[in-house]
Design an enzyme around this catalytic site. Structure first.
Site, PDB file in Angstrom:
ATOM      1  N   ASP A 123      17.768  80.755  47.625  1.00 25.82           N
ATOM      2  CA  ASP A 123      17.657  79.367  48.190  1.00 25.82           C
ATOM      3  C   ASP A 123      18.207  79.207  49.476  1.00 25.82           C
ATOM      4  O   ASP A 123      19.521  79.061  49.687  1.00 25.82           O
ATOM      5  CB  ASP A 123      18.171  78.334  47.353  1.00 25.82           C
ATOM      6  CG  ASP A 123      17.943  76.919  47.647  1.00 25.82           C
ATOM      7  OD1 ASP A 123      17.646  76.740  48.550  1.00 25.82           O
ATOM      8  OD2 ASP A 123      18.061  76.007  46.860  1.00 25.82           O
ATOM      9  N   PHE A 176      22.761  73.712  43.842  1.00 28.58           N
ATOM     10  CA  PHE A 176      21.875  72.420  44.305  1.00 28.58           C
ATOM     11  C   PHE A 176      20.369  73.215  44.749  1.00 28.58           C
ATOM     12  O   PHE A 176      20.302  73.861  45.582  1.00 28.58           O
ATOM     13  CB  PHE A 176      22.058  71.500  45.352  1.00 28.58           C
ATOM     14  CG  PHE A 176      21.425  70.314  45.374  1.00 28.58           C
ATOM     15  CD1 PHE A 176      21.433  69.427  44.382  1.00 28.58           C
ATOM     16  CD2 PHE A 176      20.528  70.453  46.486  1.00 28.58           C
ATOM     17  CE1 PHE A 176      20.307  68.447  44.611  1.00 28.58           C
ATOM     18  CE2 PHE A 176      19.621  69.406  46.771  1.00 28.58           C
ATOM     19  CZ  PHE A 176      19.688  68.371  45.755  1.00 28.58           C
ATOM     20  N   LYS A 210      14.229  72.231  55.149  1.00 28.65           N
ATOM     21  CA  LYS A 210      15.069  71.370  56.294  1.00 28.65           C
ATOM     22  C   LYS A 210      15.133  72.028  57.529  1.00 28.65           C
ATOM     23  O   LYS A 210      14.050  71.356  58.443  1.00 28.65           O
ATOM     24  CB  LYS A 210      16.832  71.623  55.444  1.00 28.65           C
ATOM     25  CG  LYS A 210      16.830  71.079  54.169  1.00 28.65           C
ATOM     26  CD  LYS A 210      18.393  70.936  54.143  1.00 28.65           C
ATOM     27  CE  LYS A 210      18.456  69.738  53.171  1.00 28.65           C
ATOM     28  NZ  LYS A 210      18.973  70.210  51.607  1.00 28.65           N
TER      29      LYS A 210
HETATM   30  C1  LIG Z   1      18.404  70.181  50.429  1.00 34.00           C
HETATM   31  C2  LIG Z   1      18.242  71.150  49.411  1.00 34.00           C
HETATM   32  C3  LIG Z   1      17.289  71.401  48.557  1.00 34.00           C
HETATM   33  C4  LIG Z   1      16.250  70.387  48.053  1.00 34.00           C
HETATM   34  O1  LIG Z   1      15.448  70.216  49.267  1.00 34.00           O
HETATM   35  P1  LIG Z   1      14.710  68.819  49.333  1.00 34.00           P
HETATM   36  O2  LIG Z   1      13.750  68.916  50.761  1.00 34.00           O
HETATM   37  O3  LIG Z   1      15.380  67.765  49.379  1.00 34.00           O
HETATM   38  O4  LIG Z   1      13.559  68.899  48.228  1.00 34.00           O
HETATM   39  C5  LIG Z   1      17.298  72.612  47.906  1.00 34.00           C
HETATM   40  N1  LIG Z   1      18.055  73.646  47.791  1.00 34.00           N
HETATM   41  C6  LIG Z   1      19.125  73.513  48.832  1.00 34.00           C
HETATM   42  C7  LIG Z   1      20.117  74.574  49.080  1.00 34.00           C
HETATM   43  C8  LIG Z   1      19.059  72.068  49.477  1.00 34.00           C
HETATM   44  O5  LIG Z   1      20.295  72.258  50.452  1.00 34.00           O
END
Ligand SMILES: *Cc1c(COP(=O)(O)O)cnc(C)c1O
Length: 404
Positions: free
Chosen positions: A221, A135, A250
Site C-alpha cells: 500500500d 491503514f 494521493k
Molecule cells: C489515504 C490512504 C488510503 C486511503 O485512500 P483514500 O483515497 O482515502 O481512499 C489507503 N492507504 C493509505 C496508506 C493511505 O494513506
C-alpha cells in the site's frame, strides 16, 4: 415524512473540522477567505505533491476540461494508456488499473490477489495477512484489512478473510504465511496514518522470502508513500524489496482524485474481461492531471532535489528535537514524509503550529506529520523551521516554567 431539525450543519458529522476555510493557494501557501495566509505542511494529507495551483497541472486540467471530461471505460482512453505506460516503465509493474481513490486501488489489489489464486486453481487461497497499526482506507474491505477497532465499530460483521499480525513479529508472520488458505501479504512500507513507522528492510525481505516460498503475492500500500514522497518514485525502491501488486493514489493526482493498482502481468492474470470495472476510474480529466504530475516528478534530477531538501529539513528538525527534548521525542520518516514523534499531545502541537500559521496533519502513535510539497524551496523550509521552533517553544514545559 417531516424532516428533523438539523444540528448545526447539513453535512455528516464525521469530521471534527478546524474552523478554517481556504479560498486559494499557491505552492506551499494557502489563503483563507478573510486573507490569512498559512504555510501548508499538511499537503491535503500527502496529496498536494506539487503544492497548490501548480501552473503545469492547472494548464493540463484546463486544456482537458475544454476538450473532453468523461467517456466511460467502454471506450479507449488514450491518457490512460499513456499514464499506464509511464507508471509501468518506472516501476516493477506491467499492468495498471485506474481508480478514483486509494481505498479503491486497495480493493483492486485485494481482488487481483484473490483472482490470481482462483485462476491458478487454488480458490481456497483468499486470506490476506495485514499488520497492526495499518491503514488501508474506509471501505468495508479496507477497514477489515486495516483491522482498527475504531473504524470497524458498529458497521456490522467485519469482511471475512483478513488476518492481522503484530508489526515486526517474525515468528507470527512465519506461522501465518504457511497457512494453506493465504493469498497475499499486504503492508505499507512506511505506515502513514499509523505514525510514520518505517518497516525495517530485513522484515520486508523476510516477507518477500515467505511470499516466494509459499506462492503468496506481496501487496504494497503506497497510497501515501508513492509519487516521490519519500524521495524515490515509490518507497519500495528504498528497501529494494519489490512487490507483485501495489496500490497508489494521493500524490498521483496532485489534488485531483485518482488512484491506480499496479501489478506484474503474472499477478494480474486473473483480472479477465468483466471481472472488475469502474465508471469514473481513469477518466480523461484524471489522466490529464496524472500525466502532468509525472511530467514534473519524473523530470531528470527532480527526485534528487527532493532527497537533498528532505535531508536539510530533517537535519534542522533533528536539531530542534535536541533543543526541545521535552516537546519532540524523535524525527521519523523518509524523504518529505516526515513525522515528529511528540512528548506533548500531537493535537497540541498541531494547534500550536496553526497559531504560527502552519498547517500539519496528526497521525497515530502521537505523531505530527509534515508533508510539504515536493517542490518546496530551501527558503520555505527555513521559514517553516522558524515557525515550528516558535510552536515548540510555546509548548516547552521547561520554557514555561522558566517564564513563570
Ligand atoms: C489515504 C490512504 C488510503 C486511503 O485512500 P483514500 O483515497 O482515502 O481512499 C489507503 N492507504 C493509505 C496508506 C493511505 O494513506
Amino acid at each position: 415524512m417531516d424532516k428533523q431539525p438539523l444540528d448545526t450543519s447539513p453535512l455528516y458529522q464525521t469530521y471534527q473540522r478546524a474552523p478554517l476555510a481556504f479560498e486559494r493557494g499557491e505552492g506551499v501557501w494557502v489563503e483563507t477567505r478573510d486573507g490569512r495566509r498559512f504555510m501548508d505542511l499538511s499537503g491535503g494529507v500527502a496529496v498536494n505533491v506539487l503544492g497548490h495551483a501548480h501552473p503545469h497541472l492547472v494548464a493540463a486540467l484546463k486544456d482537458q476540461a475544454e476538450k473532453l471530461w468523461h467517456t466511460s471505460n467502454l471506450f479507449e482512453i488514450p491518457g490512460q494508456r499513456r499514464l499506464a505506460e509511464r507508471l509501468t516503465a518506472n516501476t516493477f509493474a506491467d499492468k495498471a488499473f485506474f481508480t478514483n481513490s486509494g481505498a479503491e486501488a486497495l480493493e483492486c489489489a485485494i481482488k487481483t490477489a484473490r483472482r490470481y489464486h482462483y485462476v491458478s486453481g487454488q480458490p481456497e487461497r483468499y486470506r490476506i495477512l495485514t499488520f497492526e497499526g495499518a491503514f488501508h482506507g474506509r471501505t468495508l474491505a479496507t477497514i477489515a484489512a486495516g483491522g482498527q477497532a475504531k473504524y470497524l465499530e458498529g458497521f456490522g460483521p467485519k469482511v471475512e478473510g483478513f488476518d492481522q499480525l503484530v508489526f515486526g513479529d517474525e515468528a507470527a508472520l512465519r506461522q501465518a504465511a504457511a497457512g494453506a488458505d493465504v493469498a497475499a501479504i499486504l503492508i505499507e512500507p512506511i505506515q502513514g496514518e499509523g505514525g510514520i513507522r518505517t518497516v525495517p528492510t530485513p522484515f520486508l525481505q523476510l516477507i518477500r522470502e515467505l511470499c516466494d516460498t509459499y506462492g503468496l503475492l506481496l501487496i504494497y500500500d503506497e497510497v501515501q508513500t508513492g509519487i516521490g514522497r519519500t524521495g524515490r518514485f515509490y518507497a519500495y525502491e528504498n528497501s529494494g524489496v519489490v512487490p507483485d501488486i501495489l496500490a497508489s493514489a494521493k500524490g498521483l493526482g496532485g489534488g485531483f482524485p485518482v488512484g491506480v493498482c499496479l501489478a506484474t502481468q503474472e499477478a494480474a492474470k486473473g483480472m479477465t474481461p468483466g471481472s472488475h470495472g469502474t465508471t469514473y476510474g481513469g477518466n480523461p480529466l484524471a489522466m490529464a492531471v496524472g500525466n502532468a504530475v509525472l511530467d514534473v516528478v519524473l523530470e531528470e534530477g527532480f527526485l534528487e532535489e527532493v532527497r537533498r531538501k528532505a535531508l536539510l529539513f530533517k537535519q534542522s528538525l533533528a536539531s530542534l528535537a535536541d533543543r526541545y527534548p521535552d516537546v519532540v521525542e524523535a524525527i521519523r520518516g523518509e524523504g518529505l514524509l516526515i513525522g515528529l514523534k511528540m512528548r506533548v499531545p500531537n493535537t497540541e502541537m498541531v494547534a500550536a503550529l496553526r497559531e504560527e500559521a502552519v498547517l500539519a496533519a496528526p497521525a497515530g502513535d502521537n505523531v505530527v506529520r509534515l508533508l510539504p510539497p515536493l517542490n518546496v524551496t530551501e527558503e520555505e523550509i527555513r521559514t517553516a523551521m522558524e515557525r515550528i521552533e516558535n510552536a515548540a517553544a510555546r509548548l516547552s514545559p521547561a520554557l514555561q516554567r522558566a517564564s513563570a
